[in-house]
Design an enzyme around this catalytic site. Sequence first.
Site, PDB file in Angstrom:
ATOM      1  N   LYS A 269       0.888  -1.284  -0.024  1.00  0.00           N
ATOM      2  CA  LYS A 269       0.091   0.048  -0.003  1.00  0.00           C
ATOM      3  C   LYS A 269       1.019   1.249  -0.036  1.00  0.00           C
ATOM      4  CE  LYS A 269      -3.893  -2.042   2.632  1.00  0.00           C
ATOM      5  NZ  LYS A 269      -4.981  -2.158   1.666  1.00  0.00           N
ATOM      6  N   ARG A 344      -9.617 -12.569   1.224  1.00  0.00           N
ATOM      7  CA  ARG A 344     -10.374 -13.526   0.674  1.00  0.00           C
ATOM      8  C   ARG A 344      -9.961 -14.954   0.780  1.00  0.00           C
ATOM      9  NH1 ARG A 344     -10.904 -10.135  -4.718  1.00  0.00           N
ATOM     10  NH2 ARG A 344     -10.916  -8.598  -2.682  1.00  0.00           N
TER      11      ARG A 344
END
Length: 510
Positions: A269, A344
């Site tokens: 990020k 996920r």
Amino acid sequence: MGFPTAQVLDNYHAAMTGDFDAVIVVGDFAQDLPEDFADFIEQAAQLDKRVGKQALLVAAEVPGGRLILAPTGSLERDYDDVRVIAEAAGTGARIAQQAGSSKPLLVVFGVPQQARYGQAEAVAYWGACQALYEPLEAREALGEAELETVSSIGIVGALDASWLEAVEAGKRVARDLCGTEPERMAPPKFAEYCQQAFAHSPVRVTVIDDVQQLQHEYPLLMAVARASLGVERHLPCVVRLEYKAPQPEQTLLMAGKGIVYDTGGADVKTGGHMAGMSRDKGGAAGVAGFMKTVALMRPDTVSVVAELGVVRNSIGAEAFVADEIITGHSGVRVRIGNTDAEGRLLLADLLSHLRSEAHQYTNPQLFSVATLTGHAALAKGPYTALIPNGPARVDAITDNLWEAGEVYGDPSEISWSRREDFKFVAPRTKADDILSSNNGPSATTARGHQFPMAFLTIAAGLDKHGSDSNKPLPYVHVDIAGSGVEGGDWQHGKPTATPVASFAGCYLHR
């Protein structure tokens, strides 16, 4: 207990002779005022035009001499909901605390006789507790007694104090686990907090932290954790929580995303977007919080089994990278599209475990709960996104959760899984069975919070349990990326403890 206890009273008159030291009046001041306080409010309005328009403290002949006016404004418009009562009660509670009150009384009045306000008094109590909550780090550094000075809150209404406190206890667990910084709540300490929270309760806690066992049984989770294995205090774990009802008629199987810090991994990020990523464990926190409420309520007919994947997505030479193909617990071969789509992956392994044992339980329903996508926050704003599969739609599970959220001040919106979502994650070659994600931000990807549910369905083996199968399993993906913290401020916003209240209201309160 840590949070203000609930003292329930039948009427205002009984409260006026109690040991309260402030009265907080919450409601629409354009409606008929409660008779015990009407004269005081009308006198104050003659002196101050702000009365009924903003929260104020006025001197009056009430317990403690403090009368706090906390207006909600109109409650009748089509778009009004019970959250405004929680917010007004919270504002009033903070004023009471700052004025020196330790035992305020909440008086809610002028509430429309509509279903959406059916739990207005309960929501007011929880709103006050939300406003008064202080972070775990602050309590440990400065002391609970110094910070949390309100010991009890009186509330007038036909309420069950044990129910109010059970939900608030769950919310407190959820806030603590979600909001606490990444070293204080690193995976082993997250697990330790859970063990302490459920000690001497009917919830069984199992911590799976053996690296070899995790690598064998949770391979996708361990891919995310790979770069953290060199730091002992960051070692991953799976926390399993089990409550067995005496006469089970329904079983909730819940997977919670517990990324204690998300650097993005190899797809790091940038641009300041790493700040706040200690809250990426909000899904696991919310599930643990709901389990705390379950532990206190001890439902006779609802069993709950939860698995929380508690992992740090670190950067380093051992980090997993895009293009890797990893076979999950289900046997599905997953091609990694972006390492910042890590949640996920661990959810797929957790769900696969729960799916494989679902046949053991009565009327199983599966859920994944996660701060999963920026797209959910963009598309739904401050609302939880509920995405059901076919069997869950048939059973109206999302409808029931939505309705409970409206009544209990924990609102959600429903999204639908579509064929485009499954096409999006379909394999491009025979080398793999599914693609985890594209390589762009979910917030700028069409259907960015829906297609991950399609991935989870396939990667967890739930595509074999749709409405067209011999053994359908209801499954709902719950994305709290937009609702998990107040104001959408993931670095500084107070955790909301979602979806504790909506699940508790839907499954535990009758």
